[in-house]
Write an enzyme that holds these catalytic residues in place. Structure first.
Site, PDB file in Angstrom:
ATOM      1  CE  LYS B   5      -3.129   1.172   3.186  1.00 43.59           C
ATOM      2  NZ  LYS B   5      -3.680   0.805   4.519  1.00 43.59           N
ATOM      3  CD  GLU B  14      15.411  18.737   0.040  1.00 43.06           C
ATOM      4  OE1 GLU B  14      16.083  18.613  -0.985  1.00 43.06           O
ATOM      5  OE2 GLU B  14      15.897  18.769   1.168  1.00 43.06           O
ATOM      6  CB  ILE B  17       6.596  12.057   3.226  1.00 45.63           C
ATOM      7  CG1 ILE B  17       7.637  13.162   3.380  1.00 45.63           C
ATOM      8  CG2 ILE B  17       6.771  10.944   4.266  1.00 45.63           C
ATOM      9  CD1 ILE B  17       9.055  12.704   3.520  1.00 45.63           C
ATOM     10  CG  ASP B 126      15.473  23.013   7.177  1.00 42.91           C
ATOM     11  OD1 ASP B 126      15.264  24.154   7.636  1.00 42.91           O
ATOM     12  OD2 ASP B 126      14.665  22.427   6.425  1.00 42.91           O
TER      13      ASP B 126
END
Ligand SMILES: Nc1ncnc2c1ncn2[C@@H]1O[C@H](COP(=O)(O)OP(=O)(O)O)[C@@H](O)[C@H]1O
Ligand SMILES: [Mg+2]
Lengths: 328, 212
Positions: B5, B14, B17, B126
């Site tokens: 799945k 960028e 997900i 970041d």
């Protein structure tokens, strides 16, 4: 009844005067940019330019708008951020006018003005703004009552980097347009340092590397092409990070470097990927000019702001996020 | 790889997900798609180097005691990483719904985790509240290591702390002072005397880039 505001801009190399109505009509917008034959901008030289050219530009701006001194009901000036001597010269002209005409004075933040005139032109309500010029490289968005800088350069501004490189290869200031022109002839991409830190970026490393390529005899067109692809790619990335982070759905490109077509194309791509609307501020309103100061002055004044002459000192380091934005 | 799945969780700056079911486990698949508007060579170099970097760093900082999703597999040519899915919430979202006490303790933890990395000369690159996930047991996990770097100098650590402060300023303005304070406490708790040089550099960095 519509109110007329005269706005004076003089934070750096340009002096401008514009007349805007409270309905948002730009009635005139005259500016002149100091373009030295060689070398960069010297603050004293620029401030002399402003005091020499200022009165004439103001006069032409009123004529162009078809109004006389007595029609002006508000005077706004660029209070900061910018070069001290330039700001002071401009502020002095603004104070004198406000006093002579007996109208209120408003001090405007230069960066905020770039955003507001862009919103006026595009109809955008709440954009992520990419503001790129000779002195600034910032990604700004409205949050919690203020315009906040989500990302910016850690060293030099994008426009400044282009100008400095241009100077080393014999291009005249400002070099941006010549670089864009040369880049169009470039074919080979040469790798340059790509430096992104979160939503911040840095251009000094790539400038050094680009100068080195020049010394090595790489064709100027190829270097210009490589500079544009790298520098604009970095900007696209931080813009993208800001859009993903804030979840806003408008992207506004403004400032002198907004004239660059390749940069525009790249940011359009970013907007498309994130389902955001895109607007590039048109050249007459994208650079440093008085109309943006006049329009923001009106917004500020309508929100109840007025600057007493006695405390109208300039603010060379005025941060974008230091001002409460009462009109939004 | 047998993926039964696949469901898009979010579109990042960028990456995309996906949540995937794999051998009865729920995993996260981070994929860096190409950006046709960026020069092809730059795009390829970045996607490749960041995928490889993220994969290495996720695994390495884990050995230092920084909770990160375990990496199951990486496909460099496809620019994708298969890792544990952390069931929880972005720290960013949690700030809007949690008590001040809970936020303070999470910030303290955030500071500690950055301190641990900095002590081993690693920067996150970041460090925003989007890149920390808090699970059901209120445990904090760090993610998004594509910009992380080794052999970090004081300057690089200063940039990290500057970015963190700015994330609080822009995104959590109402609570920024409290959040910054507890983060710094956690950071100093770990880095001790080394903290001062980094934090004063962060202040200095904040002033740069302004008009000059
Ligand atoms: N392993 C994971 N478990 C749970 N959520 C995750 C995981 N990886 C990413 N996410 C979620 O997806 C978002 C984007 O992922 P991130 O790795 O930060 O990508 P980007 O580099 O595009 O920002 C994160 O902010 C987080 O909410
Ligand atoms: Mg992220």
């Amino acid at each position: 009844m519509s109110l007329l505001c005269l706005g004076l801009e003089g934070t750096a190399h340009s002096f401008g005067a514009g007349v805007v109505s409270s309905k948002g009509e730009v009635l005139s917008n005259i500016w002149h940019m100091l373009s030295p034959v060689e070398g960069g901008i010297h603050p004293r030289e620029a401030s002399r330019h402003h005091s020499d050219m200022g009165p004439g530009i103001i006069k032409r701006s009123l004529e162009d708008a078809g109004v006389s001194h007595s029609d002006i009901q508000l005077v706004a000036f660029s209070r900061g951020p910018g070069l001290g001597p330039c700001l002071r010269t401009t502020a002095t002209m603004a104070r004198t006018l406000a006093q002579k005409l007996a109208v209120p004075l408003v001090g405007v933040n230069h960066c905020v003005a770039h955003i507001e005139i862009g919103c006026l032109e595009s109809g955008f309500e709440d954009p992520v703004t990419i503001y790129v010029s000779g002195g600034n490289t910032q990604v700004i968005a409205f949050a919690g009552g203020r315009f906040r800088t989500f990302g910016e350069t850690l060293d030099m501004a994008l426009g400044n980097m282009l100008d400095v490189f241009g100077r080393t290869v014999g291009m005249r200031f400002p070099a941006g347009p010549s670089i864009e022109h040369a880049a169009a002839e470039g074919v080979d991409y040469h790798q340059l340092p790509y430096s992104v830190k979160g939503m911040d970026l840095s251009y000094s490393g790539m400038l050094t590397a680009a100068k080195k390529l020049h010394l090595e005899g790489v064709p100027v067109a190829d270097i210009c092409f490589s500079i544009q692809e790298t520098a604009f790619g970095m900007l696209a990335e931080v813009a993208e990070r800001a859009v993903a982070h804030t979840k806003k759905n408008e992207i506004l490109l403004t400032g002198g470097v907004a004239r660059n077509n390749r940069l525009t194309e790249i940011l359009k791509g970013v907007a498309e990927r994130h389902g955001a609307r895109f607007h590039r501020v048109s050249p007459p309103l994208a650079g440093d000019q008085g109309a943006m100061i006049a329009w923001t002055g009106i917004l500020q004044h309508q929100a109840g702001d007025e600057l007493p002459l006695s405390s109208s000192h300039v603010m060379p380091k005025w941060r974008t996020d230091e001002q409460d934005i009462l009109w939004r | 790889m047998k993926i039964l799945k696949k469901q898009l969780l979010t579109l990042g700056a960028e990456s995309a997900i996906y949540i995937v079911e794999y051998w009865g486990m729920t995993l996260a698949l981070k994929w860096r798609p190409s950006k046709p508007y960026v020069h092809n060579e730059i795009d390829n170099v970045l996607r490749t180097s960041r995928t490889s970097r993220e994969c290495k760093m996720l695994t390495f900082v884990r050995t230092l005691g920084v909770p990160t999703p375990a990496v199951h597999s990486v496909d460099i040519s496809n620019h994708s990483i298969l890792m544990d899915f952390i069931e929880g919430q972005q720290f960013k979202q949690l700030v809007n719904t949690s008590s001040k006490k809970k936020i303070t303790s999470l910030c303290h933890e955030f500071g500690k985790l950055l301190g641990i990395m900095h002590m081993r000369d690693i920067v996150h690159g970041d460090p925003t509240t989007s890149n920390a996930v808090v699970d059901m047991q209120s445990k904090m996990w760090l993610i998004d290591f594509g910009l992380a770097e080794k052999n970090a100098t004081i300057e690089m650590k200063g940039v990290d702390m500057h970015l963190l402060r700015r994330a609080y300023e822009t995104t959590h303005w109402a609570l920024q002072e409290t959040m910054l304070e507890s983060t710094m406490e956690g950071y100093v708790e770990i880095s001790g005397d080394d903290a001062e040089a980094v934090l004063s550099r962060a202040d200095e960095i904040r002033e740069r880039g302004r008009y000059h």
